[in-house]
Design a protein around this motif. Structure first.
Motif, PDB file in Angstrom:
ATOM      1  N   SER A  19       0.824  -1.206   0.000  1.00  0.00           N
ATOM      2  CA  SER A  19       0.000   0.000   0.000  1.00  0.00           C
ATOM      3  C   SER A  19       0.859   1.258   0.000  1.00  0.00           C
ATOM      4  O   SER A  19       0.541   2.243  -0.682  1.00  0.00           O
ATOM      5  N   GLN A  22       2.213   2.007  -3.404  1.00  0.00           N
ATOM      6  CA  GLN A  22       1.168   2.462  -4.316  1.00  0.00           C
ATOM      7  C   GLN A  22       0.826   3.936  -4.091  1.00  0.00           C
ATOM      8  O   GLN A  22       0.726   4.710  -5.043  1.00  0.00           O
ATOM      9  N   TRP A  50      -9.715   0.081  -8.681  1.00  0.00           N
ATOM     10  CA  TRP A  50      -9.422  -0.794  -7.542  1.00  0.00           C
ATOM     11  C   TRP A  50      -9.794  -2.239  -7.867  1.00  0.00           C
ATOM     12  O   TRP A  50      -9.042  -3.166  -7.544  1.00  0.00           O
ATOM     13  N   SER A  53      -7.189  -3.655 -10.195  1.00  0.00           N
ATOM     14  CA  SER A  53      -5.946  -3.854  -9.453  1.00  0.00           C
ATOM     15  C   SER A  53      -6.046  -5.071  -8.550  1.00  0.00           C
ATOM     16  O   SER A  53      -5.082  -5.844  -8.407  1.00  0.00           O
ATOM     17  N   THR A 191      -5.988   5.639 -13.171  1.00  0.00           N
ATOM     18  CA  THR A 191      -5.836   4.909 -11.905  1.00  0.00           C
ATOM     19  C   THR A 191      -4.797   3.799 -11.993  1.00  0.00           C
ATOM     20  O   THR A 191      -4.432   3.220 -10.964  1.00  0.00           O
ATOM     21  N   MET A 195      -1.842   2.709  -8.902  1.00  0.00           N
ATOM     22  CA  MET A 195      -2.014   1.390  -8.303  1.00  0.00           C
ATOM     23  C   MET A 195      -0.806   0.479  -8.525  1.00  0.00           C
ATOM     24  O   MET A 195      -0.815  -0.679  -8.091  1.00  0.00           O
ATOM     25  N   ASN A 222      -4.856  -3.242  -1.178  1.00  0.00           N
ATOM     26  CA  ASN A 222      -5.498  -2.520  -2.278  1.00  0.00           C
ATOM     27  C   ASN A 222      -6.687  -1.704  -1.795  1.00  0.00           C
ATOM     28  O   ASN A 222      -6.951  -0.616  -2.314  1.00  0.00           O
ATOM     29  N   SER A 223      -7.403  -2.219  -0.814  1.00  0.00           N
ATOM     30  CA  SER A 223      -8.556  -1.487  -0.288  1.00  0.00           C
ATOM     31  C   SER A 223      -8.113  -0.234   0.462  1.00  0.00           C
ATOM     32  O   SER A 223      -8.756   0.822   0.347  1.00  0.00           O
ATOM     33  N   THR A 225      -5.396   1.467  -0.135  1.00  0.00           N
ATOM     34  CA  THR A 225      -4.976   2.404  -1.177  1.00  0.00           C
ATOM     35  C   THR A 225      -6.173   3.096  -1.813  1.00  0.00           C
ATOM     36  O   THR A 225      -6.189   4.319  -1.978  1.00  0.00           O
ATOM     37  N   MET A 226      -7.190   2.306  -2.165  1.00  0.00           N
ATOM     38  CA  MET A 226      -8.372   2.868  -2.800  1.00  0.00           C
ATOM     39  C   MET A 226      -9.091   3.842  -1.884  1.00  0.00           C
ATOM     40  O   MET A 226      -9.515   4.931  -2.307  1.00  0.00           O
TER      41      MET A 226
END
Length: 367
Positions: A19, A22, A50, A53, A191, A195, A222-223, A225-226
């Motif tokens: 994260s 990213q 997201w 990714s 995006t 990512m 990833n969550s 980061t999003m």
């Protein structure tokens, strides 16, 4: 390079590296890029980005499950021969160098723009490389601990951005889907670059202490980061008007000007100084991954020599040449295509190949 005893990292450290790499410098101008493509509907593209990714990240984890006690290069060597492993190590070494150098260049450009405009670039490069060398030379566990520390000491930043909401105009977000889905789908392209960084799993996976949690780790990373991107993007959209949202090069920094204290004139200055720690979450892990690739090619356990050569190359090279903002933006556009291939297309194709290979072997054995 197959011994990972004493080099294990925890799940949270695994998440922190992914994260952190990213978010890093990519967060600064993401709201502007989304706004240019889809106006204030750009935040919807983040959710689609997201999902894409996440699929790519899960594909990488799926690949590594075929060879859990080695890296991607060990896996390819096992299935295709050492030549495939060496070729992949060379390719990924170039890619990690690309990511690391882009992060360093962007950090120095932001520092010169907002903090130290008269300081020469090679001086700033040297100042950034000294602590990076001190951390990376001790191996992946030190890099992981550093990433974990930066995540913990950065938890206060979202609360500062919440303070800017007193100037928010939520009506700027309405109506949704102003021009339909086409601009939003176009904005998904913006995006991809923010990512990038999941490919580090190819090397981090064998170091993960509890590999059964790798899937959970990539979902959480990833969550996070999003959600961070979504948070700062919406704040920028409700603070700036739709006409202003794409006029500021780094809106994530510009929005801080709404915060006022009697004892400090430019509140964004100390924030950018602290952001340097967050920015380092791209070049420090990538520096380790790059030197690991080189060491793997030459069958060396230590990354010391490649690391020292890299530090000298960056310091000396910056003395003679340093990219401008325009050149850096060109590099970012090229990095988009390279990252799309290596982090999105390659893992899915490799996973399909491994699955078909296993299927054919099982079919032959059953005959």
């Amino acid at each position: 390079m197959n011994s990972y005893v004493g080099k294990q990292i925890t799940l949270f450290q695994f998440i922190s590296i992914i994260s952190g790499s990213q978010v890093s410098v990519a967060v600064l101008n993401l709201p502007r890029k989304l706004s240019e493509a889809a106006d204030t509907d750009g935040w919807i593209a983040l959710i689609i980005g997201w999902a894409l990714s996440l699929i790519a990240g899960l594909a990488i984890v799926g690949v590594m499950k075929y060879y859990p006690n080695g890296t991607l290069f060990d896996l390819l060597s096992e299935y295709m021969g050492r030549w495939a492993g060496v070729l992949a190590a060379m390719l990924f070494a170039l890619y990690f160098f690309y990511l690391m150098y882009d992060g360093l260049v962007r950090t120095i450009l932001v520092t010169k723009t907002w903090l130290l405009p008269t300081t020469q670039s090679f001086v700033l490069m040297s100042l950034l490389l000294i602590p990076a060398y001190s951390i990376v030379r001790h191996g992946i566990r030190n890099v992981a601990r550093y990433a974990e520390l930066i995540i913990w000491i950065s938890l206060w930043i979202p609360f500062v951005y919440i303070y800017t909401l007193k100037h928010a105009h939520w009506v700027y977000l309405l109506p949704l889907l102003k021009e339909g889905w086409l601009p939003i789908l176009t904005a998904v392209k913006a995006t991809i670059y923010p990512m990038l960084g999941m490919v580090s799993i190819f090397i981090l996976y064998p170091h993960l202490k509890y590999k059964e949690y790798a899937t959970k780790g990539i979902v959480i990373a990833n969550s996070i980061t999003m959600l961070l991107y979504l948070f700062v993007t919406i704040i920028c959209y409700v603070y700036f008007s739709p006409e202003e949202s794409h006029l500021f090069n780094d809106p994530v920094i510009s929005v801080l000007k709404s915060i006022e204290f009697k004892f400090i004139e430019r509140i964004e200055v100390p924030f950018i100084s602290f952001y340097l720690f967050i920015f380092s979450l791209i070049w420090i892990p990538m520096m380790y991954l790059l030197t690991y690739c080189i060491a793997w090619i030459f069958k060396r356990e230590s990354i010391g020599i490649p690391l020292r050569l890299l530090i000298i190359l960056l310091a000396v090279g910056t003395f003679f040449y340093f990219p401008t903002y325009n050149i850096n933006n060109f590099l970012v556009r090229q990095l988009f295509w390279v990252g799309l291939i290596l982090e999105y297309i390659f893992p899915v194709c490799l996973l399909c190949y491994l699955w078909l290979s296993k299927f054919w072997k099982e079919e032959r054995s059953s005959l």
